[in-house]
Design a protein around this motif. Sequence first.
Motif, mmCIF file in Angstrom:
data_model
loop_
_atom_site.group_PDB
_atom_site.id
_atom_site.type_symbol
_atom_site.label_atom_id
_atom_site.label_comp_id
_atom_site.label_asym_id
_atom_site.label_seq_id
_atom_site.Cartn_x
_atom_site.Cartn_y
_atom_site.Cartn_z
ATOM 1 N N LEU A 247 105.705 70.377 111.963
ATOM 2 C CA LEU A 247 105.898 69.031 111.428
ATOM 3 C C LEU A 247 107.349 68.578 111.563
ATOM 4 O O LEU A 247 107.613 67.400 111.835
ATOM 5 N N ARG A 248 108.287 69.491 111.381
ATOM 6 C CA ARG A 248 109.689 69.122 111.615
ATOM 7 C C ARG A 248 109.886 68.673 113.056
ATOM 8 O O ARG A 248 110.603 67.705 113.331
ATOM 9 N N GLY A 249 109.247 69.392 113.980
ATOM 10 C CA GLY A 249 109.351 69.016 115.384
ATOM 11 C C GLY A 249 108.738 67.661 115.681
ATOM 12 O O GLY A 249 109.144 66.982 116.632
ATOM 13 N N LEU A 250 107.765 67.246 114.866
ATOM 14 C CA LEU A 250 107.135 65.934 115.032
ATOM 15 C C LEU A 250 107.888 64.841 114.274
ATOM 16 O O LEU A 250 107.459 63.689 114.260
ATOM 17 N N GLY A 251 108.983 65.210 113.626
ATOM 18 C CA GLY A 251 109.790 64.218 112.920
ATOM 19 C C GLY A 251 109.291 63.879 111.535
ATOM 20 O O GLY A 251 109.632 62.828 110.992
ATOM 21 N N VAL A 252 108.489 64.754 110.944
ATOM 22 C CA VAL A 252 107.924 64.489 109.617
ATOM 23 C C VAL A 252 108.630 65.354 108.586
ATOM 24 O O VAL A 252 108.713 66.575 108.747
ATOM 25 N N ARG A 253 109.123 64.733 107.540
ATOM 26 C CA ARG A 253 109.811 65.456 106.478
ATOM 27 C C ARG A 253 108.884 65.649 105.286
ATOM 28 O O ARG A 253 108.013 64.819 105.022
ATOM 29 N N PRO A 254 109.082 66.715 104.515
ATOM 30 C CA PRO A 254 108.286 66.891 103.297
ATOM 31 C C PRO A 254 108.646 65.844 102.255
ATOM 32 O O PRO A 254 109.749 65.283 102.262
ATOM 33 N N VAL A 255 107.697 65.567 101.374
ATOM 34 C CA VAL A 255 107.919 64.631 100.275
ATOM 35 C C VAL A 255 107.664 65.361 98.962
ATOM 36 O O VAL A 255 106.821 66.255 98.884
ATOM 37 N N SER A 256 108.410 64.982 97.947
ATOM 38 C CA SER A 256 108.232 65.576 96.627
ATOM 39 C C SER A 256 107.232 64.723 95.859
ATOM 40 O O SER A 256 107.576 63.670 95.318
ATOM 41 N N VAL A 257 105.975 65.154 95.864
ATOM 42 C CA VAL A 257 104.927 64.378 95.209
ATOM 43 C C VAL A 257 104.013 65.317 94.432
ATOM 44 O O VAL A 257 103.975 66.521 94.671
ATOM 45 N N SER A 258 103.291 64.742 93.512
ATOM 46 C CA SER A 258 102.265 65.434 92.740
ATOM 47 C C SER A 258 101.137 64.443 92.530
ATOM 48 O O SER A 258 101.387 63.281 92.190
ATOM 49 N N LYS A 259 99.906 64.867 92.764
ATOM 50 C CA LYS A 259 98.782 63.959 92.539
ATOM 51 C C LYS A 259 98.799 63.426 91.112
ATOM 52 O O LYS A 259 98.575 62.237 90.867
ATOM 53 N N TYR A 260 99.049 64.315 90.163
ATOM 54 C CA TYR A 260 99.047 63.895 88.765
ATOM 55 C C TYR A 260 100.140 62.861 88.496
ATOM 56 O O TYR A 260 99.890 61.819 87.877
ATOM 57 N N CYS A 261 101.343 63.127 88.972
ATOM 58 C CA CYS A 261 102.443 62.203 88.708
ATOM 59 C C CYS A 261 102.228 60.859 89.398
ATOM 60 O O CYS A 261 102.519 59.800 88.823
ATOM 61 N N LEU A 262 101.724 60.871 90.621
ATOM 62 C CA LEU A 262 101.417 59.612 91.293
ATOM 63 C C LEU A 262 100.365 58.831 90.517
ATOM 64 O O LEU A 262 100.454 57.603 90.381
ATOM 65 N N ALA A 263 99.365 59.537 90.003
ATOM 66 C CA ALA A 263 98.292 58.869 89.268
ATOM 67 C C ALA A 263 98.808 58.252 87.977
ATOM 68 O O ALA A 263 98.452 57.118 87.626
ATOM 69 N N VAL A 264 99.648 58.982 87.245
ATOM 70 C CA VAL A 264 100.221 58.436 86.011
ATOM 71 C C VAL A 264 101.052 57.197 86.325
ATOM 72 O O VAL A 264 100.947 56.162 85.654
ATOM 73 N N ALA A 265 101.888 57.288 87.354
ATOM 74 C CA ALA A 265 102.730 56.153 87.719
ATOM 75 C C ALA A 265 101.894 54.947 88.133
ATOM 76 O O ALA A 265 102.223 53.800 87.802
ATOM 77 N N ALA A 266 100.801 55.196 88.855
ATOM 78 C CA ALA A 266 99.974 54.102 89.350
ATOM 79 C C ALA A 266 99.143 53.457 88.253
ATOM 80 O O ALA A 266 98.997 52.232 88.206
ATOM 81 N N LEU A 267 98.586 54.270 87.354
ATOM 82 C CA LEU A 267 97.639 53.755 86.372
ATOM 83 C C LEU A 267 98.272 53.389 85.036
ATOM 84 O O LEU A 267 97.773 52.514 84.333
ATOM 85 N N LEU A 268 99.364 54.061 84.668
ATOM 86 C CA LEU A 268 99.922 53.884 83.327
ATOM 87 C C LEU A 268 101.287 53.212 83.314
ATOM 88 O O LEU A 268 101.894 53.069 82.254
ATOM 89 N N GLU A 269 101.791 52.809 84.485
ATOM 90 C CA GLU A 269 103.064 52.091 84.592
ATOM 91 C C GLU A 269 104.207 52.827 83.904
ATOM 92 O O GLU A 269 105.022 52.241 83.198
ATOM 93 N N GLN A 270 104.280 54.125 84.130
ATOM 94 C CA GLN A 270 105.386 54.917 83.613
ATOM 95 C C GLN A 270 106.569 54.879 84.585
ATOM 96 O O GLN A 270 106.400 54.580 85.767
ATOM 97 N N PRO A 271 107.799 55.162 84.106
ATOM 98 C CA PRO A 271 108.950 55.207 85.017
ATOM 99 C C PRO A 271 108.688 56.175 86.163
ATOM 100 O O PRO A 271 108.248 57.305 85.943
ATOM 101 N N ALA A 272 108.946 55.720 87.393
ATOM 102 C CA ALA A 272 108.605 56.555 88.554
ATOM 103 C C ALA A 272 109.457 56.190 89.756
ATOM 104 O O ALA A 272 108.964 56.115 90.880
ATOM 105 N N ASN A 273 110.758 55.984 89.541
ATOM 106 C CA ASN A 273 111.616 55.548 90.643
ATOM 107 C C ASN A 273 111.566 56.494 91.833
ATOM 108 O O ASN A 273 111.549 56.059 92.989
ATOM 109 N N ARG A 274 111.532 57.806 91.582
ATOM 110 C CA ARG A 274 111.584 58.770 92.679
ATOM 111 C C ARG A 274 110.332 58.739 93.535
ATOM 112 O O ARG A 274 110.343 59.217 94.674
ATOM 113 N N TRP A 275 109.233 58.199 92.990
ATOM 114 C CA TRP A 275 107.973 58.186 93.740
ATOM 115 C C TRP A 275 107.588 56.802 94.256
ATOM 116 O O TRP A 275 106.514 56.633 94.836
ATOM 117 N N GLN A 276 108.447 55.798 94.062
ATOM 118 C CA GLN A 276 108.092 54.453 94.497
ATOM 119 C C GLN A 276 107.797 54.364 95.995
ATOM 120 O O GLN A 276 106.830 53.696 96.390
#
Length: 317
Positions: A247-276
Motif C-alpha cells: 500500500l505504501r508503494g501504491l501511495g496509500v497512507r494509513p489512517v487513524s480511525v475506529s468504527k466506534y469513534c466514527l459512528a459516535v461522531a456521525a450520529l451523536l455530534e461529538q467533538p471529532a476534529n481528528r476524524w473530520q
Amino acid sequence: MAGMAGMAGMTGMTGSAGSVGFPQSAGEGGTTEPYAEALLAGVAASMPPIGLEDVPELMSRMDHKYIVTTATMARLAAELGERFLALAIEGRRQFRYTSTYFDTPCLLTYHQHRQDRRRRFKLRTRTYLDGGGRWLELKLSGGRGSTDKHRIPYDSVPGDTLTDEALDFVRDTLLGELHLIAPETLEPVLATDYKRVTLIDRSGTARLTCDTGLMFRDGQGSAPARGDLVLLESKSVDGKALVDKVLRGLGVRPVSVSKYCLAVAALLEQPANRWQPVLRRYLVHRPSPRHLAATRAPGAEPGGLLTAAAERRDRLA
C-alpha cells in the motif's frame, strides 16, 4: 492471479490507485452502490481457501487501517499474488457482522480514543451472522502501540446486554492488564453492520480484513458508508506486513480511525476534529441527530440499544 489483473482494469471508473490518504468523493455525497462488495467477492474467490480452524488468532498485534478505492483494492490483491489465502466457512468467503458497542453515559471510552490516551479500551459484542456465534470482546490499547483482544463466548445473551459475568470479565481484565478500574456504568451506545472478507498470509504472522457496506446505527438513526470504498485493517505481529509495504508503494497512507469513534461522531455530534477528513470522504452523508428519524436497520435488536440511545440524546442535548 490473472483474474485479479482483469479486475484492476475494470475498476478504473471508481478512483485512482494513487489516491493518497483519502479517495476523492464519488459525486455529491458518494454512492451506496455495492461496487466494493462485488469486487471483494471476486478477490476472495480468486484465492485459495483456508478454514477457520487453521487461522492464527493474533490476539496481540499491531494494526494499520486504510480506506481505499475499488481500483486500489484490485491492484493490492494482484500484488499479493499467491501469498494470501481467503477465509472460507461452509463455502462462504464473505461474511456479515454486527457489533454493539458499550460506553459510559458520558462516552468515556470515545473521549479516551479522541484524546489518544495511552491506556484505553473498547467493549463490544460481535455477532457473526453467517455462523460463528456471538462473543463479548474487550480491546485494550497500551503504551507500545499494540492491541490486545480478550473475549468470552456470548451466544446465549442478547447483543445489547451485559451480564454480571460479563461485568466481572471487564473488571478483572482492565485491572489485570491495564491497571484500570472499570467504570461503574456501561450501556449500549450504537451498533455497526458490515460485510467482511478476511485474507490470511501463508506465514501465519499477518492477516488483512476487508470491510464493505458499513452502516452505523444507534436505534434512532443510521449513517451508511460509501459503497465504492473498502475499509482495510492490516494486522500483524510486528506492524510490518506485506500489505503495508504494498500500500505504501501504491501511495496509500494509513489512517487513524475506529468504527466506534466514527459512528459516535456521525450520529451523536461529538467533538471529532481528528476524524473530520475521514467522515467527509467515507460517509455517504453525515446526519444531524436533530433530524434523524427513528429507523431500524435490518438485524437490529430491540430494547436496550433503542432505550439507551433515546436517554443519551436527552443527556447530550
